[in-house]
Each structure stands twice: as structure tokens, then as C-alpha cells.
Write a protein that holds these residues in place. Sequence first.
Motif, PDB file in Angstrom:
ATOM      1  N   SER A  55       0.834  -1.200   0.000  1.00 54.31           N
ATOM      2  CA  SER A  55       0.000   0.000   0.000  1.00 54.31           C
ATOM      3  C   SER A  55       0.871   1.253   0.000  1.00 54.31           C
ATOM      4  N   LEU A  56       1.864   1.281   0.881  1.00 53.62           N
ATOM      5  CA  LEU A  56       2.774   2.424   0.947  1.00 53.62           C
ATOM      6  C   LEU A  56       3.565   2.589  -0.345  1.00 53.62           C
ATOM      7  N   SER A  57       4.071   1.480  -0.861  1.00 51.91           N
ATOM      8  CA  SER A  57       4.936   1.548  -2.035  1.00 51.91           C
ATOM      9  C   SER A  57       4.186   2.069  -3.251  1.00 51.91           C
ATOM     10  N   TYR A  58       2.953   1.619  -3.444  1.00 45.92           N
ATOM     11  CA  TYR A  58       2.188   2.106  -4.578  1.00 45.92           C
ATOM     12  C   TYR A  58       1.764   3.557  -4.375  1.00 45.92           C
ATOM     13  N   ALA A  59       1.455   3.941  -3.134  1.00 50.17           N
ATOM     14  CA  ALA A  59       1.107   5.339  -2.867  1.00 50.17           C
ATOM     15  C   ALA A  59       2.307   6.242  -3.152  1.00 50.17           C
ATOM     16  N   MET A  60       3.515   5.809  -2.798  1.00 49.44           N
ATOM     17  CA  MET A  60       4.718   6.604  -3.095  1.00 49.44           C
ATOM     18  C   MET A  60       4.977   6.682  -4.594  1.00 49.44           C
ATOM     19  N   LYS A  61       4.778   5.579  -5.278  1.00 46.23           N
ATOM     20  CA  LYS A  61       4.973   5.551  -6.743  1.00 46.23           C
ATOM     21  C   LYS A  61       4.070   6.581  -7.417  1.00 46.23           C
ATOM     22  N   PHE A  62       2.774   6.576  -7.079  1.00 47.14           N
ATOM     23  CA  PHE A  62       1.843   7.503  -7.719  1.00 47.14           C
ATOM     24  C   PHE A  62       2.129   8.945  -7.311  1.00 47.14           C
ATOM     25  N   ALA A  63       2.547   9.142  -6.050  1.00 46.28           N
ATOM     26  CA  ALA A  63       2.882  10.493  -5.603  1.00 46.28           C
ATOM     27  C   ALA A  63       4.102  11.017  -6.350  1.00 46.28           C
ATOM     28  N   SER A  64       5.081  10.154  -6.581  1.00 48.38           N
ATOM     29  CA  SER A  64       6.284  10.557  -7.323  1.00 48.38           C
ATOM     30  C   SER A  64       5.939  10.947  -8.751  1.00 48.38           C
ATOM     31  N   LYS A  65       5.088  10.161  -9.384  1.00 46.42           N
ATOM     32  CA  LYS A  65       4.695  10.460 -10.770  1.00 46.42           C
ATOM     33  C   LYS A  65       3.976  11.802 -10.844  1.00 46.42           C
ATOM     34  N   THR A  66       3.119  12.077  -9.864  1.00 45.47           N
ATOM     35  CA  THR A  66       2.379  13.340  -9.857  1.00 45.47           C
ATOM     36  C   THR A  66       3.275  14.520  -9.540  1.00 45.47           C
ATOM     37  N   SER A  68       6.770  14.809  -9.551  1.00 46.37           N
ATOM     38  CA  SER A  68       7.997  15.069 -10.304  1.00 46.37           C
ATOM     39  C   SER A  68       8.006  14.474 -11.709  1.00 46.37           C
ATOM     40  N   GLY A  69       6.970  13.694 -12.047  1.00 48.57           N
ATOM     41  CA  GLY A  69       6.942  13.036 -13.340  1.00 48.57           C
ATOM     42  C   GLY A  69       7.792  11.791 -13.407  1.00 48.57           C
ATOM     43  N   LYS A  70       8.401  11.404 -12.286  1.00 47.34           N
ATOM     44  CA  LYS A  70       9.234  10.195 -12.256  1.00 47.34           C
ATOM     45  C   LYS A  70       8.375   8.999 -11.865  1.00 47.34           C
ATOM     46  N   ASP A  71       8.158   8.114 -12.836  1.00 47.29           N
ATOM     47  CA  ASP A  71       7.354   6.923 -12.600  1.00 47.29           C
ATOM     48  C   ASP A  71       8.275   5.708 -12.579  1.00 47.29           C
ATOM     49  N   TYR A  72       7.901   4.711 -11.803  1.00 55.63           N
ATOM     50  CA  TYR A  72       8.744   3.528 -11.684  1.00 55.63           C
ATOM     51  C   TYR A  72       7.907   2.303 -11.363  1.00 55.63           C
ATOM     52  N   VAL A  73       8.465   1.162 -11.674  1.00 56.00           N
ATOM     53  CA  VAL A  73       7.855  -0.108 -11.294  1.00 56.00           C
ATOM     54  C   VAL A  73       8.183  -0.357  -9.824  1.00 56.00           C
ATOM     55  N   VAL A  74       7.165  -0.637  -9.020  1.00 51.04           N
ATOM     56  CA  VAL A  74       7.421  -0.932  -7.610  1.00 51.04           C
ATOM     57  C   VAL A  74       8.379  -2.120  -7.524  1.00 51.04           C
ATOM     58  N   PRO A  75       9.497  -1.965  -6.813  1.00 55.36           N
ATOM     59  CA  PRO A  75      10.488  -3.047  -6.745  1.00 55.36           C
ATOM     60  C   PRO A  75       9.939  -4.291  -6.047  1.00 55.36           C
ATOM     61  N   ALA A 116       3.202  11.540   3.141  1.00 60.17           N
ATOM     62  CA  ALA A 116       1.886  11.659   2.518  1.00 60.17           C
ATOM     63  C   ALA A 116       1.323  10.274   2.180  1.00 60.17           C
ATOM     64  N   ALA A 117       2.181   9.380   1.683  1.00 58.85           N
ATOM     65  CA  ALA A 117       1.737   8.017   1.378  1.00 58.85           C
ATOM     66  C   ALA A 117       1.317   7.286   2.646  1.00 58.85           C
ATOM     67  N   LEU A 118       2.040   7.528   3.735  1.00 53.29           N
ATOM     68  CA  LEU A 118       1.690   6.911   5.013  1.00 53.29           C
ATOM     69  C   LEU A 118       0.311   7.367   5.476  1.00 53.29           C
ATOM     70  N   ALA A 119       0.018   8.641   5.316  1.00 53.79           N
ATOM     71  CA  ALA A 119      -1.296   9.151   5.710  1.00 53.79           C
ATOM     72  C   ALA A 119      -2.400   8.513   4.875  1.00 53.79           C
ATOM     73  N   ARG A 120      -2.178   8.355   3.573  1.00 55.68           N
ATOM     74  CA  ARG A 120      -3.195   7.740   2.718  1.00 55.68           C
ATOM     75  C   ARG A 120      -3.397   6.264   3.080  1.00 55.68           C
ATOM     76  N   SER A 121      -2.324   5.564   3.349  1.00 52.26           N
ATOM     77  CA  SER A 121      -2.450   4.158   3.718  1.00 52.26           C
ATOM     78  C   SER A 121      -3.120   3.998   5.081  1.00 52.26           C
ATOM     79  N   ARG A 122      -2.867   4.925   5.974  1.00 49.00           N
ATOM     80  CA  ARG A 122      -3.514   4.862   7.287  1.00 49.00           C
ATOM     81  C   ARG A 122      -5.023   5.045   7.150  1.00 49.00           C
ATOM     82  N   ASP A 123      -5.429   5.919   6.245  1.00 47.21           N
ATOM     83  CA  ASP A 123      -6.868   6.107   6.020  1.00 47.21           C
ATOM     84  C   ASP A 123      -7.525   4.817   5.540  1.00 47.21           C
ATOM     85  N   LYS A 124      -6.784   4.024   4.772  1.00 50.34           N
ATOM     86  CA  LYS A 124      -7.336   2.800   4.189  1.00 50.34           C
ATOM     87  C   LYS A 124      -7.194   1.596   5.118  1.00 50.34           C
TER      88      LYS A 124
END
Length: 205
Positions: A55-66, A68-75, A116-124
Motif C-alpha cells: 500500500s505504501l509503495s504504490y502510494a509513493m509511486k503515484f505520488a512521485s509520478k504526480t 515530479s513526473g518520475k514513474d517507476y515499477v514498484v520493486p 503523505a503516502a503513510l497518511a493515505r495508507s492509514r486512512d485505508k
Amino acid sequence: MDKIDFKTQLATFYSAPNGSFVTVDMPAMRFVKINGEGDPNRDPAYQRAIEWLYSLSYAMKFASKTASGKDYVVPPLEGLWWADNPDDFVGRRKHLWQWTMMIMVPDFVERPLYEAALARSRDKLGEPPVSLRLEPLDEGRCLQTLHVGSYDDEGPVLARLHHEIMPAMGMTFAGPHHEIYLSDARRTPPEKLKTILRQPVRSAG
């Protein structure tokens, strides 16, 4: 912009020969981590840890893309495994195991994006496991191999590493056993699972 795939970009660290060990010098890398203990097949805390890490990793991935435009495959998911007696790990006495499950976080994902990703995951998911943290891992010199097959078939490979290969090289343990899960265990037959087995080492002298 193309997605960054760290399994390709850092191929030396996410690949190894099947049937033999190679030496790699690992740089410090950041991970989200959660600790636990006991049999991962029986303890619900293990599944909760995995849910939180993804949950955290995907939230960070989407936040990064939004941001800075840097998108990546979750390791891939990774795990550090140990027991007070190393023979209990090799012997698959899982109720005596301790573990840290983790997923790598790229350097360009800065602390505010993690928060920010931690806050979103905590909500879920509610409150996170108390051991959840973002921190570096610096393993240095390691030996690693590719294991193809069931996780429970790793024992003989590790026994050979511990009792033959490391002594012959004059090496001893410098950290816990490390696994990198290249296959999705939910979709891959056990005999086809691909796992990097890594052991940090140092001179025994």
C-alpha cells in the motif's frame, strides 16, 4: 516518460546464476520495513505487513509520478530472515524465525512523499504496525545466487553456503539472510518460483 524498472537498471543486484554463488558489493539503499517473528504461513501479522508495504509503495509511486513526473515499477518484495540458532533457519523451523519484510524506495522519493503516502495508507488500513519505518540498509559485500523452486527447498543451498562455500572463502556472516522475491507466489507454481538468496559476509580472520 518511461517507467524506471530497477530490476533492469540495477540488474547486478536483482540477478544471479542458478546453482552457484557470485560476489556483489551492495550500496546503501532505502527501504520501507516492518519486523515480525514466527511462521509467516501462520502469523496474520506477516500478511498485514505485506499489505502495508505494498500500500505504501504504490502510494509513493503515484505520488512521485504526480509530483515530479518520475514513474517507476514498484520493486520486488524482499525479506531479511534469521533465528537465534542459524540451524533453525536452514532446518525450516519457522516458529523460531524472525523477519524484516521490506520494499526498496528510490532515492528521488523524498521524505514528504513517504509521509503523505503513510497518511493515505492509514486512512485505508488503520494504524500501521509499530515497527514500520523508512530507513537505509547497507550490506556491503555479499554472496548471492538464484534459487528456482519452492522456498522450502532452499535449505540444502543455504547449508552448502554456510558450511562449504563461506568457510572455503574465509568468510563469515555479516548480517541476516536476505531473500528477493522475483516471482509472484500467488500466481507461480512453487517449482518455478525465482528467488535471489543473498548473504552479507566479512572476512573470518
